[in-house]
Design a protein around this motif. Structure first.
Motif, short mmCIF file in Angstrom:
data_model
loop_
_atom_site.label_atom_id
_atom_site.label_comp_id
_atom_site.label_asym_id
_atom_site.label_seq_id
_atom_site.Cartn_x
_atom_site.Cartn_y
_atom_site.Cartn_z
N ASP A 1 0.73 -1.30 -0.08
CA ASP A 1 -0.13 0.01 0.14
C ASP A 1 0.68 1.15 0.00
O ASP A 1 0.51 2.33 -0.68
CB ASP A 1 -0.90 0.04 1.17
CG ASP A 1 -2.03 -0.97 1.17
OD1 ASP A 1 -2.33 -1.33 -0.22
OD2 ASP A 1 -2.43 -1.48 2.12
N PHE A 2 1.79 1.16 0.81
CA PHE A 2 2.93 2.30 0.89
C PHE A 2 3.32 2.77 -0.45
O PHE A 2 3.65 3.81 -1.13
CB PHE A 2 3.97 2.19 1.98
CG PHE A 2 4.88 3.25 1.94
CD1 PHE A 2 4.44 4.51 2.80
CD2 PHE A 2 6.22 3.28 1.49
CE1 PHE A 2 5.28 5.43 2.75
CE2 PHE A 2 6.98 4.24 1.49
CZ PHE A 2 6.54 5.27 2.09
N LYS A 3 3.85 1.59 -1.06
CA LYS A 3 4.32 1.75 -2.48
C LYS A 3 3.28 2.28 -3.64
O LYS A 3 3.86 3.03 -4.31
CB LYS A 3 4.93 0.27 -3.09
CG LYS A 3 6.10 -0.42 -2.41
CD LYS A 3 6.35 -1.56 -3.10
CE LYS A 3 7.04 -2.58 -2.11
NZ LYS A 3 7.48 -3.84 -2.77
N LYS A 4 2.15 1.81 -3.50
CA LYS A 4 1.13 2.45 -4.41
C LYS A 4 0.97 3.80 -4.06
O LYS A 4 0.76 4.73 -5.18
CB LYS A 4 -0.24 1.51 -4.19
CG LYS A 4 -0.09 0.17 -4.70
CD LYS A 4 -1.42 -0.59 -4.54
CE LYS A 4 -1.29 -1.95 -5.03
NZ LYS A 4 -2.36 -2.92 -4.64
N LYS A 5 0.83 4.39 -2.71
CA LYS A 5 0.64 5.69 -2.53
C LYS A 5 1.88 6.51 -3.00
O LYS A 5 1.53 7.54 -3.50
CB LYS A 5 0.67 5.90 -0.85
CG LYS A 5 -0.84 5.23 -0.44
CD LYS A 5 -0.62 5.39 1.04
CE LYS A 5 -2.14 4.93 1.63
NZ LYS A 5 -2.09 5.03 3.31
N MET A 6 3.28 5.97 -2.79
CA MET A 6 4.41 6.74 -3.41
C MET A 6 4.29 6.65 -4.80
O MET A 6 4.48 7.85 -5.43
CB MET A 6 5.62 5.82 -3.03
CG MET A 6 5.97 6.22 -1.56
SD MET A 6 7.56 5.27 -0.96
CE MET A 6 8.69 6.00 -2.28
N GLN A 7 3.61 5.84 -5.81
CA GLN A 7 3.69 5.63 -7.04
C GLN A 7 2.84 6.82 -7.46
O GLN A 7 2.68 7.55 -8.57
CB GLN A 7 3.34 4.28 -7.78
CG GLN A 7 3.24 4.34 -9.16
CD GLN A 7 4.65 4.51 -9.71
OE1 GLN A 7 5.49 4.29 -9.00
NE2 GLN A 7 4.77 5.41 -11.01
#
Length: 94
Positions: free
Chosen positions: A78-84
């Motif tokens: 989820d953190f990776k998706k938010k960063m993207q």
């Protein structure tokens, strides 16, 4: 009027920084060593660059060649998706 070879290196920080980088990854010719030594004798900015370059190269080397404390550490999906999403939004703004 054509510049002498001496003036070309004394006032040429671009060439000096190239030689500094080249020295870090390989060998310089005798002429290059002399040119760099002459330039560094009169250019405090390039002398600072030499030390900064050494530190940066060591840090990068250590980053890729020494065991890392964080090995095995992974970011949450989820953190990776938010960063993207944030990255894409910033790219679209520009």
């Amino acid at each position: 009027m054509k510049e002498s070879g001496f003036k070309k290196i004394v006032y040429n920080c671009k060439k000096a920084t190239f030689l500094i980088e080249k020295k870090q990854i390989g060998n310089l010719s005798m002429r290059e060593k002399l040119e760099l030594k002459i330039h560094l004798a009169g250019c405090s900015v390039c002398r600072i660059f030499v030390y900064q370059n050494i530190v940066i190269n060591k840090l990068v080397y250590n980053l890729f060649n020494e065991p890392q404390v964080t090995k095995g550490f992974k970011l949450d999906d989820d953190f990776k998706k938010k960063m993207q999403v944030q990255i894409m939004e910033k790219l679209e703004e520009n």
